[in-house]
Design an enzyme around this catalytic site. Sequence first.
Site, PDB file in Angstrom:
ATOM      1  N   GLY A 365       0.816  -1.220   0.000  1.00  0.00           N
ATOM      2  CA  GLY A 365       0.000   0.000   0.000  1.00  0.00           C
ATOM      3  C   GLY A 365       0.847   1.267   0.000  1.00  0.00           C
ATOM      4  O   GLY A 365       0.359   2.346  -0.280  1.00  0.00           O
ATOM      5  N   SER A 367       3.568   1.270  -1.901  1.00  0.00           N
ATOM      6  CA  SER A 367       4.135   1.226  -3.251  1.00  0.00           C
ATOM      7  C   SER A 367       3.809   2.462  -4.049  1.00  0.00           C
ATOM      8  O   SER A 367       2.703   2.985  -3.951  1.00  0.00           O
ATOM      9  CB  SER A 367       3.528   0.056  -4.016  1.00  0.00           C
TER      10      SER A 367
HETATM   11  N1  ARG Z   1       5.013  -3.783  -3.455  1.00  0.00           N
HETATM   12  C1  ARG Z   1       4.373  -3.330  -2.277  1.00  0.00           C
HETATM   13  C2  ARG Z   1       3.055  -2.651  -2.592  1.00  0.00           C
HETATM   14  O1  ARG Z   1       2.411  -3.066  -3.506  1.00  0.00           O
HETATM   15  C3  ARG Z   1       5.242  -2.444  -1.446  1.00  0.00           C
HETATM   16  C4  ARG Z   1       6.536  -3.075  -1.170  1.00  0.00           C
HETATM   17  C5  ARG Z   1       7.379  -2.384  -0.215  1.00  0.00           C
HETATM   18  N2  ARG Z   1       7.813  -3.369   0.719  1.00  0.00           N
HETATM   19  C6  ARG Z   1       8.785  -3.221   1.579  1.00  0.00           C
HETATM   20  N3  ARG Z   1       9.031  -4.161   2.410  1.00  0.00           N
HETATM   21  N4  ARG Z   1       9.508  -2.111   1.561  1.00  0.00           N
HETATM   22  O2  ARG Z   1       2.588  -1.767  -1.912  1.00  0.00           O
END
Ligand code: ARG
Length: 417
Positions: A365, A367
């Site tokens: 979220g 991202s």
């Molecule tokens: N891909 C994830 C999203 O769709 C966010 C990833 C970030 N994760 C992290 N551990 N920094 O929101």
Amino acid sequence: MYRSAKLSTKTRGLEPWMIVLIVIVGLLITGLIIGLLVHFLVYDQKLDYYHGTFKISNAQLDGNTEQGYAYHYKDLREMSEILVDETFMDSILNKHYIKNQVIKLTPDTDGMKVDVVIVFQFPFTERRETREKKIHNILHQKIRNTRALKINVSSLQLDAMSSTSGKLTVQSCCGKRVTPTIINRIVGGEMAPKFAWPWQASLQHNNIHQCGATLISNTWLVTAAHCFKNYPSPRGWTVSFGTTIEPPLMKRSIKRIIVHERYRSPAREYDIAVVQFSPKVTFTDDIRRICLPDASDYFPPTSTVYITGFGALSYGGPSQNDLQQASVEIISNEICKQPHVYGKEITFGMFCAGFLEGIYDACRGDSGGPLVVKDSKDTWYLIGIVSWGDNCGRQNKPGVYTQITYYRKWITSKTGL
Ligand code: ARG
């Protein structure tokens, strides 16, 4: 006759409580008038905006190094702002000087032309002509004697601006916010104060928050390509601004989604997209654009940076209604590419940020949202886009971000910015 006699009896009969009442009302009104006068004359001093220009004759932007010193845009801007700050801070106008903001740097014949807005606050007693003269004289005197930058004194110009256009110019500048920079120290983060991250946006599909995004102009956002995996067309997408999802401060519909043409899910390279909304927003204290760094800018490992978003507080958790913030550190590729961290998963155009101990991290979220840094003049730059990570906040699994400098030219090619 009869009438006037009656009137006079009435006057004589004015009761003591009435007199007291009249006196009290009279006092109240006088007090109110004095209060208003004091407020407008003493406290409500208007800000004075001036537009100044001058030429630095021994400076050039890098990539154009025939003569003089070559600077990064960001550094030259910072140096110019410091120069103007110092000019007025050790002058007789010290108490009236508020701030300055470089609004443009243009390469000029043998040097750089600097456009700057200078803000003062004077008491109402000071005449306009007197203050203009003072400002002009100080600029002339001090700038002649600067060492760091060679200023062409004859190029110096100063014009008063109307307070509306002054305010608009200052607000349309990138990377400035009104909250003083206190980060109290997402996953492991805390609630963001109002006005702290005015470039943060929430991308929603059918009004459900999907991703973060960052405002880079009054109509363009930068976000992650993977946000559009399930819904690639602009239909159904909106963007909202403000520190809460509900109620939103402002909402716009998305007109155009430009995903990097080489992005191929599930590969994580090229995880960048630019999104255009309409109608344009007007910048205010709570909606502002951030600055984009130059392609050649470098942000060294262990620099303190900030991440913000409406994402989950823990892996598998729900998105948040209140914007969260966390302070993290840039991690070198050397460390992040170690086998027990991410090994070969870290490729071009990515960098890691967080802590190997975990705890502070972005999560689902977040991202597409910003990873930002501020320079010594409190101007904020977008340097990363929340892209991926193994789980959230785990040991040896920091967040991985799309590197803005790597895609800087791509952003220009799509948005002109
Ligand atoms: N891909 C994830 C999203 O769709 C966010 C990833 C970030 N994760 C992290 N551990 N920094 O929101």
